[in-house]
Design an enzyme around this catalytic site. Structure first.
Site, PDB file in Angstrom:
ATOM      1  N   HIS A  30      29.003  43.741  30.220  1.00 14.99           N
ATOM      2  CA  HIS A  30      29.561  43.812  31.573  1.00 14.99           C
ATOM      3  C   HIS A  30      31.035  43.441  31.507  1.00 14.99           C
ATOM      4  O   HIS A  30      31.406  42.446  30.874  1.00 14.99           O
ATOM      5  CB  HIS A  30      28.811  42.877  32.517  1.00 14.99           C
ATOM      6  N   HIS A  42      35.427  42.345  39.180  1.00 19.85           N
ATOM      7  CA  HIS A  42      34.657  43.323  38.402  1.00 19.85           C
ATOM      8  C   HIS A  42      33.947  44.287  39.338  1.00 19.85           C
ATOM      9  O   HIS A  42      34.026  44.160  40.571  1.00 19.85           O
ATOM     10  CB  HIS A  42      33.678  42.626  37.438  1.00 19.85           C
ATOM     11  N   CYS A 146      31.535  49.576  35.219  1.00 17.71           N
ATOM     12  CA  CYS A 146      32.402  48.393  35.174  1.00 17.71           C
ATOM     13  C   CYS A 146      33.488  48.509  34.110  1.00 17.71           C
ATOM     14  O   CYS A 146      34.614  48.019  34.291  1.00 17.71           O
ATOM     15  CB  CYS A 146      31.563  47.140  34.951  1.00 17.71           C
TER      16      CYS A 146
END
Length: 281
Positions: A30, A42, A146
């Site tokens: 991530h 994010h 992301c």
């Protein structure tokens, strides 16, 4: 610098760095932009999106440290969290920019580095904070995830052609590239001897596929200012929602407005001429 990724300490990162953490025992990573003050911007799914196994990254329900942790605009997947909630008990890694092609190809996993050059840190933070207020479109695990968000914040680069089915994410290209490389290398079974030769050919095609899809190598990307991002991607604000617009209809609407303005200017000019004639008489 590691072969898998570059692990760093918290004291080593600064505002504008692209950071990431591994999830589910190195299954996926991530990504986000560190903006300073132990805060990370994010990109994930919107609050009202249905849960999906393709994006199992949990959003923080509550944070005892920072009151604004979890700030997120309605109908937007861009979120501000503290570093602890972003890491979710995982380790901290820093994404590398401007790496040499040989270093890029030596990495065993996609989504850890790029050949593309990064912009100044203050520009990166500005993009991230702007998108926190304005959104980054709809989350898509292959085309707009992301890592795509973080890479755009760092480079300002966007693909010109969205029909390829893959964004800037090295992680997504690696997921797609491995089975594709195995499939394309099948005809070479007649030319190479044994499983070792076959594995070498497959690995070579996998690395080549990762290289040509890297945002620093691709020729179908362009620099887009963050303030013009919505217009470039065809978004518009409507009742608090971002909808796709028909650019053809929009151009017709603009042209009709131009014609109306020209007619109004012509009428104003004629009226001004009549006034001048009255003054002369």
């Amino acid at each position: 610098m590691g072969i898998l990724s570059q692990r760093v300490e918290r004291s080593e990162i600064k505002a504008g760095d692209h950071i990431y953490t591994w999830r589910a025992v190195f299954t996926y990573s991530h990504h986000g932009i560190y903006v300073g003050g132990s805060k990370v911007v994010h990109f994930t799914r919107k609050k009202d999106s249905e849960p999906s196994n393709l994006n199992p990254d949990p959003l923080p329900s509550s944070c005892p440290t920072f009151p604004d942790c979890g700030f997120q605009r309605p109908d937007s997947g861009v979120i501000l969290t503290c570093l602890d909630c972003f890491l979710n008990k995982g380790s901290l890694y820093q994404f590398e920019y401007g790496v040499h092609p040989s270093v890029f190809l030596a990495k065993l996993r996609g989504g850890t580095c790029t050949i593309a050059q990064a912009d100044p840190h203050e520009t990166v933070v500005h993009r991230a904070m702007y998108l926190l207020q304005n959104g980054f479109g709809n989350y898509d695990v292959f085309e707009n995830n992301c890592e795509d968000f973080a890479i755009y914040c760092k480079t300002g680069l966007l693909p010109l052609d969205d029909d390829q089915g893959i964004g800037r994410s090295g992680q997504a290209s690696a997921v797609v590239g491995m089975p594709l490389a195995a499939l394309l290398s099948t005809p070479f079974k007649l030319l190479v001897g044994g499983p070792v030769g076959m594995a070498t050919v497959t690995a070579g095609m996998y690395c080549a596929g990762r290289y040509i899809t890297d945002v620093g190598v691709r020729k179908d990307v362009m620099k887009v200012e963050v303030e013009h991002l919505a217009a470039h991607l065809g978004w518009r604000e409507s009742g608090g929602e971002r909808d796709l617009i028909d650019l053809g209809e929009d151009e017709e609407a603009v042209e009709s407005k131009v014609v109306v303005l020209e007619d109004e200017e012509q009428l104003d000019e004629e009226e001004e001429n009549r006034r001048k004639k009255r003054r002369i008489i």
